[in-house]
Design a protein around this motif. Sequence first.
Motif, PDB file in Angstrom:
ATOM      1  N   LEU A   1       2.040   9.577  -5.779  1.00 29.77           N
ATOM      2  CA  LEU A   1       2.517  10.647  -5.642  1.00 29.77           C
ATOM      3  C   LEU A   1       3.631  11.100  -6.380  1.00 29.77           C
ATOM      4  O   LEU A   1       3.698  12.429  -6.928  1.00 29.77           O
ATOM      5  CB  LEU A   1       3.049  10.696  -4.068  1.00 29.77           C
ATOM      6  CG  LEU A   1       1.840  10.611  -2.998  1.00 29.77           C
ATOM      7  CD1 LEU A   1       2.930  10.464  -1.485  1.00 29.77           C
ATOM      8  CD2 LEU A   1       1.079  12.004  -3.054  1.00 29.77           C
ATOM      9  N   SER A   2       4.242  10.267  -7.047  1.00 28.92           N
ATOM     10  CA  SER A   2       5.551  10.384  -7.802  1.00 28.92           C
ATOM     11  C   SER A   2       5.068  10.345  -9.330  1.00 28.92           C
ATOM     12  O   SER A   2       5.957  10.647 -10.243  1.00 28.92           O
ATOM     13  CB  SER A   2       6.877   9.461  -8.019  1.00 28.92           C
ATOM     14  OG  SER A   2       6.292   8.286  -7.718  1.00 28.92           O
ATOM     15  N   ARG A   3       3.795   9.879  -9.757  1.00 29.25           N
ATOM     16  CA  ARG A   3       3.135  10.014 -11.011  1.00 29.25           C
ATOM     17  C   ARG A   3       3.859   9.027 -11.782  1.00 29.25           C
ATOM     18  O   ARG A   3       4.247   8.971 -12.912  1.00 29.25           O
ATOM     19  CB  ARG A   3       3.210  11.495 -11.518  1.00 29.25           C
ATOM     20  CG  ARG A   3       2.522  12.590 -10.855  1.00 29.25           C
ATOM     21  CD  ARG A   3       1.098  12.485 -10.955  1.00 29.25           C
ATOM     22  NE  ARG A   3       0.337  13.500 -10.516  1.00 29.25           N
ATOM     23  CZ  ARG A   3      -0.053  13.889  -9.345  1.00 29.25           C
ATOM     24  NH1 ARG A   3      -0.120  12.789  -8.436  1.00 29.25           N
ATOM     25  NH2 ARG A   3      -0.628  14.959  -8.878  1.00 29.25           N
ATOM     26  N   LEU A   4       4.179   7.958 -11.186  1.00 38.02           N
ATOM     27  CA  LEU A   4       4.990   7.051 -11.895  1.00 38.02           C
ATOM     28  C   LEU A   4       3.850   5.507 -12.260  1.00 38.02           C
ATOM     29  O   LEU A   4       3.036   5.647 -11.247  1.00 38.02           O
ATOM     30  CB  LEU A   4       6.039   6.221 -11.050  1.00 38.02           C
ATOM     31  CG  LEU A   4       7.340   7.128 -10.863  1.00 38.02           C
ATOM     32  CD1 LEU A   4       8.275   6.369  -9.958  1.00 38.02           C
ATOM     33  CD2 LEU A   4       7.919   7.244 -12.042  1.00 38.02           C
ATOM     34  N   GLN A   5       4.093   4.821 -13.277  1.00 35.75           N
ATOM     35  CA  GLN A   5       3.483   3.690 -13.361  1.00 35.75           C
ATOM     36  C   GLN A   5       4.438   2.594 -13.464  1.00 35.75           C
ATOM     37  O   GLN A   5       5.038   2.403 -14.195  1.00 35.75           O
ATOM     38  CB  GLN A   5       2.908   3.770 -14.875  1.00 35.75           C
ATOM     39  CG  GLN A   5       1.572   4.809 -14.769  1.00 35.75           C
ATOM     40  CD  GLN A   5       0.893   4.992 -16.116  1.00 35.75           C
ATOM     41  OE1 GLN A   5       1.506   4.605 -17.143  1.00 35.75           O
ATOM     42  NE2 GLN A   5       0.025   5.630 -16.124  1.00 35.75           N
ATOM     43  N   LEU A   6       4.544   2.008 -12.452  1.00 40.40           N
ATOM     44  CA  LEU A   6       5.295   0.622 -12.146  1.00 40.40           C
ATOM     45  C   LEU A   6       4.673  -0.699 -12.366  1.00 40.40           C
ATOM     46  O   LEU A   6       3.454  -0.781 -12.040  1.00 40.40           O
ATOM     47  CB  LEU A   6       5.810   0.768 -10.820  1.00 40.40           C
ATOM     48  CG  LEU A   6       6.592   2.090 -10.313  1.00 40.40           C
ATOM     49  CD1 LEU A   6       6.937   1.961  -8.842  1.00 40.40           C
ATOM     50  CD2 LEU A   6       7.905   2.247 -11.052  1.00 40.40           C
ATOM     51  N   SER A   7       5.522  -1.555 -12.750  1.00 37.63           N
ATOM     52  CA  SER A   7       5.016  -2.985 -13.051  1.00 37.63           C
ATOM     53  C   SER A   7       4.974  -3.675 -11.724  1.00 37.63           C
ATOM     54  O   SER A   7       5.673  -3.051 -10.830  1.00 37.63           O
ATOM     55  CB  SER A   7       5.962  -3.874 -14.102  1.00 37.63           C
ATOM     56  OG  SER A   7       7.240  -3.849 -13.624  1.00 37.63           O
ATOM     57  N   ALA A   8       4.492  -4.864 -11.573  1.00 45.18           N
ATOM     58  CA  ALA A   8       4.622  -5.747 -10.265  1.00 45.18           C
ATOM     59  C   ALA A   8       6.008  -5.891  -9.703  1.00 45.18           C
ATOM     60  O   ALA A   8       6.197  -5.865  -8.964  1.00 45.18           O
ATOM     61  CB  ALA A   8       3.693  -6.963 -10.525  1.00 45.18           C
TER      62      ALA A   8
ATOM     63  N   SER B   1       0.818  -1.289   0.009  1.00 47.57           N
ATOM     64  CA  SER B   1      -0.114   0.017   0.258  1.00 47.57           C
ATOM     65  C   SER B   1       0.957   1.133   0.132  1.00 47.57           C
ATOM     66  O   SER B   1       0.474   2.323  -0.696  1.00 47.57           O
ATOM     67  CB  SER B   1      -1.056   0.006   1.227  1.00 47.57           C
ATOM     68  OG  SER B   1      -0.235   0.236   2.470  1.00 47.57           O
ATOM     69  N   LEU B   2       2.116   1.349   0.645  1.00 44.32           N
ATOM     70  CA  LEU B   2       2.765   2.381   0.592  1.00 44.32           C
ATOM     71  C   LEU B   2       3.549   2.482  -0.651  1.00 44.32           C
ATOM     72  O   LEU B   2       3.681   3.806  -1.265  1.00 44.32           O
ATOM     73  CB  LEU B   2       3.919   2.179   1.850  1.00 44.32           C
ATOM     74  CG  LEU B   2       4.924   3.395   1.853  1.00 44.32           C
ATOM     75  CD1 LEU B   2       4.090   4.632   2.316  1.00 44.32           C
ATOM     76  CD2 LEU B   2       6.019   3.150   3.029  1.00 44.32           C
ATOM     77  N   ILE B   3       4.039   1.536  -1.247  1.00 45.31           N
ATOM     78  CA  ILE B   3       4.358   1.655  -2.689  1.00 45.31           C
ATOM     79  C   ILE B   3       3.591   2.043  -3.455  1.00 45.31           C
ATOM     80  O   ILE B   3       3.868   3.084  -4.422  1.00 45.31           O
ATOM     81  CB  ILE B   3       5.051   0.229  -2.972  1.00 45.31           C
ATOM     82  CG1 ILE B   3       6.382  -0.266  -2.339  1.00 45.31           C
ATOM     83  CG2 ILE B   3       5.280   0.271  -4.579  1.00 45.31           C
ATOM     84  CD1 ILE B   3       7.508   0.493  -2.118  1.00 45.31           C
ATOM     85  N   LEU B   4       2.159   1.757  -3.571  1.00 42.83           N
ATOM     86  CA  LEU B   4       1.089   2.422  -4.560  1.00 42.83           C
ATOM     87  C   LEU B   4       0.985   3.708  -4.210  1.00 42.83           C
ATOM     88  O   LEU B   4       0.780   4.545  -5.248  1.00 42.83           O
ATOM     89  CB  LEU B   4      -0.015   1.667  -4.064  1.00 42.83           C
ATOM     90  CG  LEU B   4      -0.111  -0.046  -4.794  1.00 42.83           C
ATOM     91  CD1 LEU B   4      -1.343  -0.737  -4.173  1.00 42.83           C
ATOM     92  CD2 LEU B   4      -0.042  -0.180  -6.162  1.00 42.83           C
TER      93      LEU B   4
END
Length: 101
Positions: free
Chosen positions: A14-21, A6-9
């Motif tokens: 907040l950083s406007r990133l789209q990360l993969s799993a 949840s913190l990573i999400l």
Amino acid sequence: MKIDESLILKLEQLSRLQLSASERSGIREDLNRILEMVEQLEELDTEGVAPLTYINEDVNVMREDTIRGQTDRTAALKNAPDQDGAYFRVPKVIPSKTAKK
């Protein structure tokens, strides 16, 4: 403190990133290792140790600003391709708002 999904999400949002799993998993592991390292540092006894403000004792030697080596206006404009006697003339580089594309 442990870094969870949840913190990573929230950080991702907040950083406007789209990360993969897999990227989220890697970041979570990295942040947890950083926190473990900080926890180890907190265990050190720093009583009586002065904080480090500067790494070296060098002092910046400042010199007086002096005007020297000036070129007069006539000499500066002598070889200019285009000038009006007081200033250099250059092509306009900023288009007007009414310029058509």
